[in-house]
Scaffold this active site. Structure first.
Site, PDB file in Angstrom:
ATOM      1  N   HIS A 291       0.863  -1.315  -0.065  1.00 46.92           N
ATOM      2  CA  HIS A 291       0.049   0.369  -0.143  1.00 46.92           C
ATOM      3  C   HIS A 291       0.981   1.084  -0.130  1.00 46.92           C
ATOM      4  O   HIS A 291      -0.183   2.255  -1.058  1.00 46.92           O
ATOM      5  CB  HIS A 291      -1.118   0.042   1.171  1.00 46.92           C
ATOM      6  CG  HIS A 291      -1.731  -1.213   0.911  1.00 46.92           C
ATOM      7  ND1 HIS A 291      -2.466  -1.310   1.631  1.00 46.92           N
ATOM      8  CD2 HIS A 291      -2.140  -2.237   0.346  1.00 46.92           C
ATOM      9  CE1 HIS A 291      -3.605  -2.387   2.129  1.00 46.92           C
ATOM     10  NE2 HIS A 291      -3.036  -3.128   1.081  1.00 46.92           N
TER      11      HIS A 291
ATOM     12  N   CYS B 115      13.008  -2.042 -22.978  1.00 44.86           N
ATOM     13  CA  CYS B 115      12.316  -1.382 -22.584  1.00 44.86           C
ATOM     14  C   CYS B 115      12.540  -0.484 -21.362  1.00 44.86           C
ATOM     15  O   CYS B 115      12.376   0.493 -20.836  1.00 44.86           O
ATOM     16  CB  CYS B 115      10.828  -1.726 -23.082  1.00 44.86           C
ATOM     17  SG  CYS B 115      10.647  -2.087 -24.584  1.00 44.86           S
TER      18      CYS B 115
END
Ligand SMILES: NC(=O)c1ccc[n+]([C@@H]2O[C@H](COP(=O)([O-])OP(=O)(O)OC[C@H]3O[C@@H](n4cnc5c(N)ncnc54)[C@H](O)[C@@H]3O)[C@@H](O)[C@H]2O)c1
Length: 461
Positions: free
Chosen positions: A240, A291
């Site tokens: 969280h 990437c």
């Protein structure tokens, strides 16, 4: 109510009780946010609940039908459940234990000055609960709901309970850990709609008791080990915190470019396949490819140019590097072994070697003087072109002399087999060809690894 008396306010059936089939007698230790909400909700569900706290102000408030915490709906609920007669409170832990069959421990576990968890309150309480257990007949279940660091329940709390009671955990009493997922501000709603109910336990009787209490909730009931449940709670809170920090860092860098941060994050969250999903959330090896590292560098560079600090995003490549070093160090702990690598490209099914973490592992092992053989069915030197070819020429110029034509050719002479590639035919070949004297270091979470006849270790499991 005297401090040793319980349920003295019982005044017969209340409409609130009608919904529950089997009413239990439950004590709750610690009447802060977690304990007060649990007390009110369990009593609402028809159970008889004794709340225990060392803070006389909290006890007086509840006796006065008031909640010691501020939460949506808690004042009304506390009033109703205390009026129902199913709630009493006391400072007398022994009396609460004597009168109940199940106890929830919800005392605080704050940070100590050095960042460690201060377990003083919970360990002191374990002494009291253990002493009360010594004087009690019948099986009693103790459910730890305070957030505790992994190992606390089995290595600290259970031994105290056993010593103080003279009884055996799992036989005379049961201990389990049930992480609490409520959020302050919406605790009652969260209590009634948890993501799941999860119990870490090694005592079936205790699991059955907890299951019965939460059976009515429309959610999954999961059972795991105590240590996993303890770690899960910490992992959830870390996740969280990570999510909040991610959104804020993307916000700051977007703002610095005059871009709508809310629109960016709304669209990030709209991708439920790769973003808000279990994708990329399995322990495994480092990321790489053409990437992720490149774009992370570009983003943190923009931030630098705009005088924006992004400590979390800037740390990702560092953490990734640490993970690669961890694999190399594990191998070098064995001396300077002969290493066979299964896989070289940045992920299964491609021959893209650009910024592959396995190329970096190979380069470092060669630098440390290890003899190296590599087998990757997708990688053929003659087919590597353009930037892919330049990358490998810059990092492992003599790759051709390291590549093997078959998996056996790579495995047979090696002391260590580093598995960085997952394919069922290759998994089968590992089982056939790896010998008992060899060592497999797994980067991909191999299925059927129990069938390997050699020493095995996962990179982070
Ligand atoms: N607050 C939350 O939203 C939340 C959510 C999930 C988990 N948790 C965890 O639950 C635990 C409790 O959190 P909280 O916010 O309710 O804490 P809190 O500080 O609000 O309440 C803890 C209570 O325990 C009491 N206490 C201390 N020693 C005691 C003893 N020996 N006997 C009886 N009572 C005693 C204190 O007086 C206090 O009232 C913590 O481990 C916390 O990390 C909290």
């Amino acid at each position: 109510m005297g401090s040793g008396t319980v349920f003295e306010d019982e005044n017969g059936a209340s409409p609130l009780a009608d919904t529950v089939v089997a009413s239990k007698r439950i004590s709750i230790f610690g009447l802060g946010y977690v304990g007060a909400v649990s007390l009110a909700c369990l009593a609402r569900d028809g159970h008889r609940v004794i709340g225990v706290d060392i803070d006389p102000v909290k006890l007086a408030l509840i006796r006065d039908r008031k909640s010691p915490i501020l939460e949506e709906g808690i004042q009304e609920l506390m009033r109703d459940v205390v009026n129902s007669g199913r709630v009493t409170v006391t400072a007398d832990a022994a009396a609460a234990m004597r009168e109940t069959e199940l106890s929830f421990v919800c005392v605080g576990t704050p940070s100590a000055a050095n960042g460690s968890q201060d377990l003083t309150a919970i360990l002191r309480l374990a002494e009291q609960i253990g002493a009360a257990l010594a004087l009690k007949d019948g099986f009693h279940t103790i459910v730890i709901r305070s957030t505790v660091q992994p190992g606390t329940v089995e290595d600290k709390i259970e031994p105290i309970l056993e010593r103080a009671s003279g009884k055996k955990a799992g036989v005379d009493f049961g201990v389990c850990f049930q992480p609490e997922f409520l959020r302050e501000g919406s605790s009652i709603r969260d209590y009634d709609h948890p993501p799941y109910t999860i119990v870490g336990a090694n005592c079936e009787a205790s699991v059955d008791q907890v299951r019965a209490l939460f059976r009515h909730l429309d959610t999954r009931f999961l059972v795991t080990s105590i240590r996993v449940a303890e770690t899960l709670k910490m992992a959830c809170n870390a996740f969280h915190a990570l999510k909040i920090t991610f959104a804020n860092e993307i916000g700051r860098v977007s703002q610095s470019m005059g871009i709508d941060a809310h629109e960016v994050m709304r669209l990030v969250c709209a991708d439920k396949r790769l973003n808000i999903s279990p994708a990329y959330l399995k322990p495994g090896f480092a990321f790489g490819g053409s990437c992720l590292p490149k774009d992370l560098r570009a983003l943190t560079n923009i931030a630098k140019q705009n005088d924006i600090e992004l400590p979390m995003l800037s740390s990702l490549l560092i953490s990734n590097r640490v993970h690669i070093d961890h694999a190399v160090d594990r191998i070098l702990k064995l001396g300077r072994p002969k290493v066979g690598m299964l896989g070289l490209s940045f992920k299964t099914g491609t021959d893209d070697l650009r910024e592959s973490p396995l190329v970096l592992v190979a380069k470092r092992l060669l630098g440390e003087g290890c003899e190296l053989r590599i087998f990757d069915p997708e990688v053929q030197l003659s087919r590597l072109l353009g930037a892919n070819r330049s990358y490998i020429d810059a990092n492992i110029p003599h790759l051709g002399s390291l590549l093997c034509g078959s998996i056996e050719e790579m495995i047979n002479p090696s002391d260590v087999i580093l598995v960085g590639l997952q394919q069922s035919a290759l998994n089968d070949a590992l089982q056939v060809h790896v010998q008992p004297g060899q060592f497999v270091l797994d980067l991909v979470n191999l299925p059927n690894r129990d069938l390997l006849r050699c020493r095995y270790e996962g990179i982070c499991w």
